[in-house]
Design a protein around this motif. Structure first.
Motif: not given
Length: 198
Positions: A24, A35, A37, A40, A43, A137, A140-141, A144
């Motif tokens: 990703r 990261e 998939d 991800h 998590h 979904d 999470e990013p 990050q």
């Protein structure tokens, strides 16, 4: 000779190991490493278990777990499309549906049908479970990037407006998590991690 149910399931299990190789754009929290998939998906599953109480509506947590664990399996064939990509739409569901049919089709018929239905439900984002899964979904990013001084936002010069537009879907699954996310986005602007279009 027809493959046994167990052999079909084990072949699928071996096939999805490829998810660990799909990189990703986002990096792990407080890290330079990208990261994959599988990380991800794991998590998101943990986030679902921990944060389910914040869903706008009562949800079937097991169903959400299935969604977050299988939603990116199609990327084994279709690849990961960066959410802020301006050349290719992130909603490449035609390509991904072909991948879903091939990969989930390795399973016994009723399991294949269930996985395709769950994947489709996630993509459509209409049910309460899908709304919450999609919230995880998108959250999470965000966590990050804010831990990595802007991460992919800085790297790809993504403006505040595009981030806000992509992240506001969090609100559909959880108003309280969206309030937290909105504060993080605003703080990212204040700290210079995100720039507003002049």
């Amino acid at each position: 000779m027809e493959k046994s149910r167990l052999i079909q399931q084990l072949e699928f299990i071996k096939e999805i190991d490829k998810l660990k190789y799909i990189q990703r754009r986002t990096r792990l929290l407080n890290s330079d490493r990208h990261e994959n998939d599988a990380e991800h998906s794991w998590h998101l599953a943990m986030m679902t278990i921990v944060l389910a109480e914040h869903s706008n509506k009562p949800i079937d947590v097991l169903k959400v777990l299935k969604m977050v664990l299988i939603h990116d399996i199609v990327e084994i064939d279709a690849g990961d499309t960066f959410i802020y990509d301006t050349a290719k739409s992130h909603d490449n569901t035609d390509e991904e549906l072909i991948a879903a049919k091939r990969i989930f089709g390795m399973l016994p018929d009723e399991q294949a049908a269930e996985f395709i239905a769950i994947w489709t439900e996630f993509e459509e984002g209409i049910s309460d479970e899908a709304k919450f899964a999609r919230s995880m979904d998108r959250l999470e990013p965000l966590l990050q990037n804010t831990s990595n001084d802007g991460g992919t936002w800085r790297e790809f010069d993504v403006p505040y407006e595009r981030v806000y537009d992509k992240k506001k879907v969090i609100k559909n699954g959880s108003e309280s998590i969206w309030r937290y996310a909105e504060e993080l986005i605003d703080k990212s602007v204040e700290m210079g991690m995100l720039k507003k279009i002049e």
